[in-house]
Design a protein around this motif. Structure first.
Motif, PDB file in Angstrom:
ATOM      1  N   HIS A   1       0.836  -1.272   0.217  1.00  0.00           N
ATOM      2  CA  HIS A   1      -0.054   0.145  -0.122  1.00  0.00           C
ATOM      3  C   HIS A   1       0.945   1.111   0.193  1.00  0.00           C
ATOM      4  N   GLU A   2       1.744   1.232   0.906  1.00  0.00           N
ATOM      5  CA  GLU A   2       2.634   2.596   1.077  1.00  0.00           C
ATOM      6  C   GLU A   2       4.204   1.935   1.459  1.00  0.00           C
ATOM      7  N   LYS A   3       5.120   2.616   1.171  1.00  0.00           N
ATOM      8  CA  LYS A   3       6.498   2.118   1.447  1.00  0.00           C
ATOM      9  C   LYS A   3       6.721   2.105   2.837  1.00  0.00           C
TER      10      LYS A   3
ATOM     11  N   LYS B   1       2.388   1.225   9.470  1.00  0.00           N
ATOM     12  CA  LYS B   1       2.053   2.492   8.947  1.00  0.00           C
ATOM     13  C   LYS B   1       0.562   2.715   8.981  1.00  0.00           C
TER      14      LYS B   1
ATOM     15  N   HIS C   1      -2.476   9.868   7.528  1.00  0.00           N
ATOM     16  CA  HIS C   1      -1.336   9.248   8.255  1.00  0.00           C
ATOM     17  C   HIS C   1      -0.163   9.198   7.290  1.00  0.00           C
ATOM     18  N   THR C   2      -0.340   8.987   5.929  1.00  0.00           N
ATOM     19  CA  THR C   2       0.536   9.284   5.231  1.00  0.00           C
ATOM     20  C   THR C   2       1.223  10.526   5.040  1.00  0.00           C
TER      21      THR C   2
ATOM     22  N   PRO D   1       1.282   4.496  14.780  1.00  0.00           N
ATOM     23  CA  PRO D   1      -0.295   4.368  14.878  1.00  0.00           C
ATOM     24  C   PRO D   1      -0.624   2.714  15.026  1.00  0.00           C
ATOM     25  N   MET D   2       0.274   1.775  15.251  1.00  0.00           N
ATOM     26  CA  MET D   2      -0.053   0.482  15.545  1.00  0.00           C
ATOM     27  C   MET D   2      -0.469   0.111  16.836  1.00  0.00           C
TER      28      MET D   2
END
Lengths: 103, 363
Positions: free
Chosen positions: A47-49, A66, B139-140, B292-293
């Motif tokens: 999904h994202e790195k 993430k 979050h990204t 976030p986990m």
């Protein structure tokens, strides 16, 4: 024909955990399941790195650190949003206390 | 000095700031992480059904109890305290349940997260599919202009809009028409920019389910010739949302944008136990963004572990708002102005090229 590569020592991976393995400019994740089997996938979330080795292993699931996306690390299957694309998995064997993966 | 910080901010997700964020490497960047030993992090990440089941039972019991009070005292002034409690539980605490279950961290069991996530999404009038993806983007690209779909207060700030947010009117005015549009099968270009194509039809189906419940509620209210069904389903999104806004605005307001270090763009605030229950410990927001986990119930432990590397938390919500207010006023004139968080002397600096913004015009 794909090569077998030594990834780590068996003891480097705790039970129900994952570590990172870099080789040839690529990154892999090596897993040890709760029933003491070893598995290998690509090291980044699809999904994202993000490094899956920073994530959490729960039974046969790896959760990405993430966005909490989940994969079955034994089959590579994505287990729902926010991940949609499966992980690539690699054959694993144990030889003389070493974890070998075929890449 | 960042290019994006000097130019007028374009908050659309498909505009000039989007292009700039991608070109400068702000989009999908590597964020700062405090070093935590793997063993300690593994312990903090561990999932458990127990705390969330306990909290959810308390939550549902309080919702049902206050709803019963509304029904029982309907027509008298005694209904007011029950409306107050029910409204906050429905219109505010649903936000943190939506959030934690969306991350999949509240419960260990996946279906429990999913059930609470869908119920809370409905209470918030949020399309569960759309918002799952918008939050992943948040979050990204946290507070990256042109990328983050969840920036609550933009620059220059619209103070009237921020004040009205406490009433829920603006959110209601946005959320309901959005669900109606999506139920008719239309997703906006911005929504399509962060919802993958293979998930877009699910967003339409979810919107149709939500609308079906609202139509049934309206029909029931008409049949009963009473507002009561609407006061219990739908309208609490208006009158009970203030606590969500009060706590949620503090997450990022007034802090730096276009940086890749959560210590600089996110705020941790110490709060009273009731607000923490409603907010499910999201007052530890820097900690949540860096890791976030980690489940909500483990955030206080995480805070203790990494607080040496973070800015000093605000000791109360009141303190935080007093700190924010003058910043917002200055941003009215100089939108590049922001509250610079002081890192501890031992903290590692990170990606200075993204963090140095010229604020001399605001001095």
């Amino acid at each position: 024909m794909a090569d077998w590569v030594e990834a780590c020592a068996v003891d480097d991976v705790e039970e129900e955990d994952v570590i990172r393995f870099d080789h040839g400019g690529r990154t892999f994740a090596i897993y040890r399941s709760p029933d003491d089997e070893f598995f290998a996938t690509d090291g980044y979330c699809t999904h994202e790195k993000a490094h899956l080795a920073d994530g959490l292993v729960m039974d046969d699931i790896i959760e990405c650190p993430k966005h909490n996306g989940r994969f079955n690390y034994k089959t590579g299957a994505a287990k729902g949003a926010p991940v949609c694309v499966n992980l690539v998995t690699y054959p694993v064997k144990i030889e003389a206390g070493k974890v070998m993966i075929q890449i | 000095m960042t290019t994006a910080a000097k130019t007028k901010r374009d908050y659309s997700l498909v505009g000039e700031s989007t292009r700039a964020a991608i070109e400068t490497g702000l989009a999908s960047a590597e964020w700062y992480h405090t070093d935590v030993p793997r063993k300690a992090m593994k312990e903090l990440m561990q999932r458990s059904d127990g705390p969330a089941i306990r909290d959810t039972i308390i939550w549902i019991a309080a919702i049902l109890g206050s709803a019963a009070g509304i029904v029982w005292f309907w027509g008298s002034w005694w209904v007011v305290p029950f409306l107050f409690v029910y409204g906050v539980l429905y219109g505010s605490s649903s936000d943190s349940r939506w959030h934690e279950c969306g991350h999949g961290t509240a419960f260990r069991t996946r279906w429990m997260n999913d059930v609470v996530y869908h119920i809370a999404s409905f209470m918030l009038m949020r399309n569960p599919v759309q918002w799952r993806w918008s939050h992943a983007r948040h979050h990204t690209d946290t507070i990256i202009v042109g990328r983050d779909a969840e920036i609550a207060v933009m620059r220059p700030p619209d103070l009237l809009k921020a004040a009205l947010a406490f009433t829920g009117i603006l959110d209601f005015r946005y959320s309901l028409p959005t669900l109606v549009r999506q139920a008719f099968g239309t997703l906006s270009e911005e929504e399509k920019s962060y919802i993958p194509e293979m998930e877009q039809h699910k967003a339409v189906v979810a919107a149709r389910w939500h609308m079906a419940v609202y139509v049934a509620t309206i029909a029931f209210a008409i049949a009963l010739e009473s507002w009561q069904p609407l006061v219990l389903v739908g309208l609490p999104r208006l009158y009970g949302t203030w606590h969500m806004v009060m706590t949620g605005l503090l997450q990022h307001i007034g802090l730096a944008d276009n940086v890749v270090d959560h210590r600089l763009n996110t705020r941790t605030v110490y709060m009273n136990p009731i607000s923490r229950f409603i907010y499910w410990n999201m007052n530890y927001h820097v900690e949540h963004h860096i890791f976030p986990m980690v489940p909500y119930h483990a955030l206080p432990k995480l805070h203790e572990l990494i607080k040496h590397d973070l800015p000093e938390p605000n000791p109360s919500m009141w303190h935080a708002y007093r700190e924010v207010w003058p910043v917002l006023l200055r941003q009215l004139k100089y939108e590049d102005f922001y509250l610079k968080r002081e890192l501890p002397p031992t903290a590692r600096p990170y990606r200075g090229e993204f963090h140095e913004v010229d604020m001399s015009a605001a001095e």
